[in-house]
Structures are given as structure tokens and as C-alpha cells.
Design a protein around this motif. Structure first.
Motif, PDB file in Angstrom:
ATOM      1  N   ASN A   1       0.790  -1.048   0.048  1.00 33.29           N
ATOM      2  CA  ASN A   1      -0.118  -0.043   0.062  1.00 33.29           C
ATOM      3  C   ASN A   1       0.895   1.224   0.040  1.00 33.29           C
ATOM      4  OD1 ASN A   1      -2.292  -1.316  -0.135  1.00 33.29           O
ATOM      5  ND2 ASN A   1      -2.877  -0.889   2.243  1.00 33.29           N
ATOM      6  N   ALA A   2       0.132   2.554  -0.411  1.00 32.50           N
ATOM      7  CA  ALA A   2       0.775   3.650  -0.353  1.00 32.50           C
ATOM      8  C   ALA A   2       1.453   4.169   1.015  1.00 32.50           C
ATOM      9  CB  ALA A   2       0.067   4.595  -1.336  1.00 32.50           C
ATOM     10  N   PRO A   3       2.388   4.883   1.037  1.00 29.56           N
ATOM     11  CA  PRO A   3       2.666   5.495   2.317  1.00 29.56           C
ATOM     12  C   PRO A   3       1.413   6.543   2.720  1.00 29.56           C
ATOM     13  CG  PRO A   3       4.568   5.299   0.873  1.00 29.56           C
ATOM     14  CD  PRO A   3       3.598   5.104   0.152  1.00 29.56           C
ATOM     15  N   ALA A   4       1.179   6.827   3.934  1.00 34.12           N
ATOM     16  CA  ALA A   4       0.242   7.531   4.331  1.00 34.12           C
ATOM     17  C   ALA A   4       0.253   8.924   3.665  1.00 34.12           C
ATOM     18  CB  ALA A   4       0.129   7.751   5.939  1.00 34.12           C
ATOM     19  N   ALA A   5       1.313   9.512   3.781  1.00 40.44           N
ATOM     20  CA  ALA A   5       1.604  10.885   3.299  1.00 40.44           C
ATOM     21  C   ALA A   5       1.080  10.846   1.598  1.00 40.44           C
ATOM     22  CB  ALA A   5       2.857  11.476   3.322  1.00 40.44           C
ATOM     23  N   MET A   6       1.030   9.867   1.069  1.00 44.31           N
ATOM     24  CA  MET A   6       0.835   9.912  -0.547  1.00 44.31           C
ATOM     25  C   MET A   6      -0.768  10.153  -0.670  1.00 44.31           C
ATOM     26  SD  MET A   6       3.143   6.900  -1.940  1.00 44.31           S
ATOM     27  CE  MET A   6       2.178   6.934  -3.655  1.00 44.31           C
ATOM     28  N   GLY A   7      -1.618   9.495   0.246  1.00 44.10           N
ATOM     29  CA  GLY A   7      -2.879   9.694  -0.014  1.00 44.10           C
ATOM     30  C   GLY A   7      -3.475  11.239   0.507  1.00 44.10           C
ATOM     31  N   LYS A   8      -2.633  12.051   0.638  1.00 43.82           N
ATOM     32  CA  LYS A   8      -3.190  13.175   0.989  1.00 43.82           C
ATOM     33  C   LYS A   8      -3.037  14.433   0.014  1.00 43.82           C
ATOM     34  CE  LYS A   8      -4.404  12.159   5.395  1.00 43.82           C
ATOM     35  NZ  LYS A   8      -5.626  11.660   5.575  1.00 43.82           N
ATOM     36  N   HIS A   9      -2.376  14.003  -1.124  1.00 43.65           N
ATOM     37  CA  HIS A   9      -2.192  14.688  -1.930  1.00 43.65           C
ATOM     38  C   HIS A   9      -3.177  14.523  -3.205  1.00 43.65           C
ATOM     39  CE1 HIS A   9       0.093  16.854  -5.228  1.00 43.65           C
ATOM     40  NE2 HIS A   9       0.610  17.525  -4.420  1.00 43.65           N
ATOM     41  N   ARG A  11      -2.811  14.700  -6.565  1.00 47.45           N
ATOM     42  CA  ARG A  11      -2.344  13.959  -7.656  1.00 47.45           C
ATOM     43  C   ARG A  11      -2.084  12.383  -7.207  1.00 47.45           C
ATOM     44  NH1 ARG A  11       3.338  17.564  -9.207  1.00 47.45           N
ATOM     45  NH2 ARG A  11       2.308  18.275 -11.256  1.00 47.45           N
ATOM     46  N   PHE A  12      -1.990  12.306  -6.164  1.00 48.21           N
ATOM     47  CA  PHE A  12      -1.996  10.812  -5.771  1.00 48.21           C
ATOM     48  C   PHE A  12      -3.363  10.282  -5.783  1.00 48.21           C
ATOM     49  CE2 PHE A  12       1.884  12.269  -3.347  1.00 48.21           C
ATOM     50  CZ  PHE A  12       2.735  11.704  -4.080  1.00 48.21           C
ATOM     51  N   ASP A  13      -4.303  11.195  -5.315  1.00 48.86           N
ATOM     52  CA  ASP A  13      -5.634  10.793  -5.597  1.00 48.86           C
ATOM     53  C   ASP A  13      -6.210  10.635  -6.662  1.00 48.86           C
ATOM     54  OD1 ASP A  13      -5.483  10.919  -2.726  1.00 48.86           O
ATOM     55  OD2 ASP A  13      -6.775  12.894  -2.688  1.00 48.86           O
TER      56      ASP A  13
END
Length: 109
Positions: A1-9, A11-13
Motif C-alpha cells: 500500500n501507499a505510504p500515508a503521506a501519499m494519500g493526502k495529495h 495528484r496521488f488521489d
């Protein structure tokens, strides 16, 4: 899974949303018989590869002190997803890898 910080951006979303949508389209195609399991495998692998590439790019950027992904990285990931989307369409529609242009009418209806 993606690191937690990735889901808050956003572009990642965006990328994650497209990946989820493609997985669902592939599974729906298998369920309805429009895509065989053999056809689905490389399509799913491509989606997985996008996720792995995004994670790798994110980690590499983080190590170099940069936050998130660069515009170029996002563009590259979206291009791969665009190509895969066309391939999914093609498998679901008998090998035609581009959606029909609705403005073009058949010569002999």
C-alpha cells in the motif's frame, strides 16, 4: 500500500482513482465475459506497475528533499494509464483499442 503521506495529495488521489477505476473495469469485463482471464492479467499487471512506479518516484523524491511527484512524473503515470485504458476498451470491444467516434455514422446502416 501507499505510504500515508501519499494519500493526502490530489495528484496521488487522481492516480489512485484512475487505478481503482481501471481495476473495476477489468473485473467487470471478466465478469461479463468480454475479457478473458488471460487478457485481464497483463492489464492488471500494468495497473499494479503504475502503483509501484508512483511509490518508487515518491520515495526517490522524498530522499532528495522534494515533496510529492513532479509534473513530469504525473504526466508519465497518466500516459501509462491512458494507454492501459485504451487497451481495456479494446479487449472489452473485440480488439478495437479506440472508442468509436460517435459523430461518424456507418456508411451502410
Amino acid at each position: 500500500n501507499a505510504p500515508a503521506a501519499m494519500g493526502k495529495h490530489p495528484r496521488f488521489d487522481e492516480i489512485h482513482g484512475r487505478m481503482k477505476e481501471q481495476r473495476e473495469r477489468i473485473l467487470e469485463g471478466v465478469k461479463t465475459g468480454k475479457i478473458t482471464k488471460d487478457e485481464a492479467k497483463p492489464l492488471m499487471e500494468k495497473v499494479k506497475a503504475v502503483g509501484e512506479q508512483m511509490k518508487s518516484d515518491f520515495q526517490q523524491n522524498k530522499q532528495s528533499g522534494q515533496k510529492g511527484l513532479t509534473d513530469e512524473q504525473v504526466q508519465q503515470l497518466n500516459q501509462i494509464l491512458d494507454e492501459n485504458s485504451k487497451a481495456i476498451y479494446g479487449e472489452k470491444h473485440g480488439g478495437n483499442d479506440t472508442p468509436a467516434d460517435p459523430s461518424v455514422k456507418p456508411a451502410n446502416p
